[in-house]
Motif scaffolding. Structure first.
Motif, PDB file in Angstrom:
ATOM      1  N   UNK A 106      19.304  36.688  65.136  1.00 39.85           N
ATOM      2  CA  UNK A 106      19.172  35.537  64.257  1.00 39.85           C
ATOM      3  C   UNK A 106      18.396  34.419  64.950  1.00 39.85           C
ATOM      4  N   UNK A 107      17.637  33.665  64.186  1.00 36.83           N
ATOM      5  CA  UNK A 107      16.959  32.489  64.724  1.00 36.83           C
ATOM      6  C   UNK A 107      17.981  31.374  64.888  1.00 36.83           C
ATOM      7  N   UNK A 108      18.205  30.963  66.130  1.00 36.13           N
ATOM      8  CA  UNK A 108      19.252  29.980  66.404  1.00 36.13           C
ATOM      9  C   UNK A 108      18.783  28.989  67.474  1.00 36.13           C
ATOM     10  N   UNK A 109      19.425  27.816  67.535  1.00 30.05           N
ATOM     11  CA  UNK A 109      19.044  26.805  68.541  1.00 30.05           C
ATOM     12  C   UNK A 109      19.754  27.011  69.877  1.00 30.05           C
ATOM     13  N   UNK A 110      19.012  26.835  70.949  1.00 28.98           N
ATOM     14  CA  UNK A 110      19.547  26.952  72.304  1.00 28.98           C
ATOM     15  C   UNK A 110      19.095  25.752  73.124  1.00 28.98           C
ATOM     16  N   UNK A 111      19.825  25.491  74.206  1.00 28.75           N
ATOM     17  CA  UNK A 111      19.422  24.461  75.151  1.00 28.75           C
ATOM     18  C   UNK A 111      18.921  25.153  76.407  1.00 28.75           C
ATOM     19  N   UNK A 112      17.644  24.929  76.722  1.00 26.79           N
ATOM     20  CA  UNK A 112      17.015  25.550  77.886  1.00 26.79           C
ATOM     21  C   UNK A 112      16.358  24.456  78.717  1.00 26.79           C
ATOM     22  N   UNK A 113      16.823  24.282  79.958  1.00 30.20           N
ATOM     23  CA  UNK A 113      16.275  23.255  80.856  1.00 30.20           C
ATOM     24  C   UNK A 113      16.248  21.887  80.186  1.00 30.20           C
ATOM     25  N   UNK A 114      17.319  21.574  79.456  1.00 31.78           N
ATOM     26  CA  UNK A 114      17.440  20.272  78.818  1.00 31.78           C
ATOM     27  C   UNK A 114      16.676  20.121  77.517  1.00 31.78           C
ATOM     28  N   UNK A 172      15.389  30.377  69.322  1.00 35.22           N
ATOM     29  CA  UNK A 172      15.200  31.715  69.857  1.00 35.22           C
ATOM     30  C   UNK A 172      15.990  32.759  69.094  1.00 35.22           C
ATOM     31  N   UNK A 173      15.706  34.000  69.429  1.00 37.78           N
ATOM     32  CA  UNK A 173      16.399  35.132  68.811  1.00 37.78           C
ATOM     33  C   UNK A 173      16.966  36.010  69.933  1.00 37.78           C
TER      34      UNK A 173
END
Length: 256
Positions: A211-219, A224-225
């Motif tokens: 699923x297309x979802x929100x993530x926190x990466x390096x602030x 992403x999926x």
């Protein structure tokens, strides 16, 4: 030909009951450090765990007498260091299968090993491995499951078996016996079927997978999926049409 069971191991055959303890994982580790023989499958079951540990250095807050908090000693010598995530996957599968016997709602694993029912967390797993050479010498399997507790500080993202089923009379010790049986079954499967079998099953249970979802990466917020988790335990996420691999603390789910 390997036996269906691991040298007669029965998880939970030896249970140490505690009225109150800071952390069942810490207590079990201290027992091991005393260099006294401790049978594989030994379980610590606490009435009140007031400093339980979670992933990413977090704490597991549990209302006294309301939840299932346990730590189990395993000695998976048949796994190499490179295969250790398969043990985590097997434990997660065992918890998921047990919870599925209690609710008809979807139960999934939020990487690496939080257990969710729908969009809310109901259980957490913390595994601490002691290594010897290129093998796992001993593993402490810490599991916390919300059972009869109904009030939480972050009520919008946490749930319990009682909340899901509208019951508040679950007997923790009885549920622990059921959980130990589920763990025994999946541990045997890991031993007889190989780590690939369990890892594939774990990937089928992944929260937000595909699923297309929100993530926190390096602030930064990224969309992403989730594609899969490898035997190295890294989360594989497709971001901007490129597959990225993340370790714990390098990425987090943005759950509203």
């Amino acid at each position: 030909m390997q036996n269906n069971n691991i040298s007669g191991l029965i998880i939970g055959q030896n249970i140490i009951y505690l009225d109150k303890v800071a952390s069942t994982n810490d207590y079990l580790r201290e027992l091991l450090s005393n260099f006294k023989p401790l049978a594989e499958g030994t379980a610590i079951l606490a009435e009140d765990q007031f400093q339980g540990k979670g992933q990413r250095g977090s704490t597991w807050v549990s209302e006294p007498g309301k939840n299932l908090t346990t730590s189990i000693l395993l000695k998976p010598h048949f796994l190499s260091i490179e295969q250790q995530f398969a043990l985590s996957a097997s434990v997660a599968i065992a918890v998921v299968k047990w919870l599925k016997s209690k609710t008809k709602l979807p139960v999934t694993v939020k990487w690496p090993n939080d257990i969710y029912v729908g969009s809310k967390k109901i259980a957490g797993i913390l595994i601490e491995n002691k290594l010897k050479g290129n093998k796992i010498d001993a593993s402490i399997i810490g599991i916390g499951i919300n059972i009869n507790q109904v009030n939480f500080d972050t009520a919008t993202t946490i749930t319990s078996l009682s909340t899901l089923t509208d019951r508040d009379d679950y007997v923790i010790k009885d549920l622990a016996v059921e959980l130990f049986a589920s763990l025994q079954k999946e541990y045997n499967t890991l031993y007889t079927q190989s780590w690939r079998f369990q890892l594939d099953y774990y990937n089928e249970l992944l929260f937000w997978k595909g699923e297309e979802k929100p993530f926190l990466v390096a602030g930064e917020k990224k969309i992403g999926i989730i594609k899969a988790v490898g035997i190295d335990g890294q989360l594989q996420v497709l971001i901007d049409n490129k597959l990225h691999k993340f370790n714990i603390k390098e990425i987090s789910h943005l759950i509203s």
